[in-house]
Design an enzyme around this catalytic site. Structure first.
Site, short mmCIF file in Angstrom:
data_model
loop_
_atom_site.label_atom_id
_atom_site.label_comp_id
_atom_site.label_asym_id
_atom_site.label_seq_id
_atom_site.Cartn_x
_atom_site.Cartn_y
_atom_site.Cartn_z
N ASP A 15 15.34 26.01 14.90
CA ASP A 15 14.34 25.19 15.61
C ASP A 15 13.15 25.98 16.16
O ASP A 15 12.74 25.78 17.32
CB ASP A 15 15.03 24.42 16.76
N ASP A 53 14.54 20.42 14.12
CA ASP A 53 14.83 19.21 14.90
C ASP A 53 13.82 18.15 14.43
O ASP A 53 12.61 18.43 14.40
CB ASP A 53 14.64 19.56 16.38
N HIS A 55 13.07 14.11 14.73
CA HIS A 55 13.43 12.83 15.34
C HIS A 55 12.42 11.72 15.02
O HIS A 55 11.20 11.97 15.03
CB HIS A 55 13.46 12.96 16.87
N HIS A 59 13.58 7.93 19.17
CA HIS A 59 14.93 8.52 19.21
C HIS A 59 15.58 8.32 20.58
O HIS A 59 14.92 8.45 21.62
CB HIS A 59 14.84 10.02 18.90
N HIS A 88 9.96 14.88 21.71
CA HIS A 88 9.74 16.18 21.05
C HIS A 88 10.11 16.08 19.58
O HIS A 88 10.93 15.25 19.19
CB HIS A 88 10.58 17.28 21.73
N LYS A 113 17.66 17.81 11.19
CA LYS A 113 18.76 17.22 11.94
C LYS A 113 18.21 16.36 13.07
O LYS A 113 17.11 16.63 13.57
CB LYS A 113 19.68 18.32 12.50
N CYS A 158 20.77 24.04 20.71
CA CYS A 158 20.94 24.04 19.25
C CYS A 158 21.54 25.34 18.72
O CYS A 158 22.34 25.31 17.78
CB CYS A 158 19.64 23.68 18.58
C1 VGL Z 1 17.02 21.22 21.25
C2 VGL Z 1 17.05 19.83 23.08
C3 VGL Z 1 16.75 18.75 22.29
C4 VGL Z 1 17.16 22.60 20.72
C5 VGL Z 1 16.71 20.14 20.45
O1 VGL Z 1 16.57 22.92 19.67
O2 VGL Z 1 17.87 23.40 21.36
N1 VGL Z 1 17.20 21.05 22.56
N2 VGL Z 1 16.57 18.91 20.98
ZN ZN Z 2 15.88 17.26 19.81
#
Ligand code: VGL
Ligand code: ZN
Length: 211
Positions: A15, A53, A55, A59, A88, A113, A158
């Site tokens: 990510d 990530d 979404h 979401h 995000h 994901k 993550c």
């Molecule tokens: C993440 C919060 C929400 C991450 C992703 O990449 O750690 N944290 N979505």
């Molecule tokens: Zn996320």
């Protein structure tokens, strides 16, 4: 003791997206500091995959979808307690794009994901319902990958969940601590390291690999 990276080992870059970097909507403190280190580490690996990530705009992990809630509060979803985030990594936006400063041309796969509205996915292996598979284990198994080394954002979400699920999938998993940064809300970082230790995830510093 220097760790000798093997040709079948895999670096998983988690990510490294604009929204998690300074200026992004869920910026992780110091996230930009790890970019050069990740680029350097990646040169040691034949195999590199990225996670992203990804979404939809509505979401259910977004606080904006729960009118009475603020970011970093929680809500109960069918699969359990969900932390609510600022919007995000909305798919196909600039915030969701991988940082252009990540310079790893030999990276082999981008695993997206969190694309189902109803289910979050911190882990690159299993979504938050702990049932839906992303397909990453199948990919790694079919490629006869050896050990997994994990870097990126965020250590306590993550990165941590991916490490624990990688271990559960039968992999020898190492998190390179100084090539990660954490969100650390409500004790989440300490809990993540404890959970990773319980799952036999190894914790090293980049100098143990780079010498
Ligand atoms: C993440 C919060 C929400 C991450 C992703 O990449 O750690 N944290 N979505
Ligand atoms: Zn996320």
């Amino acid at each position: 003791m220097t760790i000798e990276i093997q040709p079948n080992d895999m670096l998983v870059v988690v990510d490294m997206q604009n929204d998690f970097l300074p200026g992004g909507s869920l910026a992780v403190s110091g996230g930009d500091e790890i970019v050069p280190l990740i680029n350097t580490l990646a040169k040691q690996f034949t195999n590199v995959v990225f996670t992203q990530d990804w979404h939809p705009a509505d979401h259910l992990s977004f606080a904006s979808q729960h009118p009475d809630k603020n970011p970093f509060e929680t809500v109960e979803l069918p699969y359990g307690t969900q932390v609510l985030w600022p919007d995000h990594c909305v798919w196909a936006t600039h915030g969701a794009a991988l940082s252009v400063d990540i310079d790893i041309p030999h990276g082999q796969l981008i695993l997206r994901k969190g694309f189902r509205r109803e289910i979050d996915s911190y882990s690159a292996f299993q979504e938050a319902d702990r049932e839906t598979q992303t397909g990453l284990a199948g990919y790694l198994n079919e490629r006869d990958v050896g050990r997994l080394y994990i870097v990126g954002l965020a250590t306590d979400y993550c990165v941590g969940w991916t490490a624990i699920d990688g271990s559960a999938a039968g992999y020898d998993v190492t998190v390179i601590e100084d090539a990660t940064r954490a969100i650390d809300n409500g004790g989440s970082l300490a809990k993540a390291w404890a959970d990773m230790a319980d799952a036999d995830v190894k914790r090293v510093q980049s100098k143990e690999i780079l010498g």
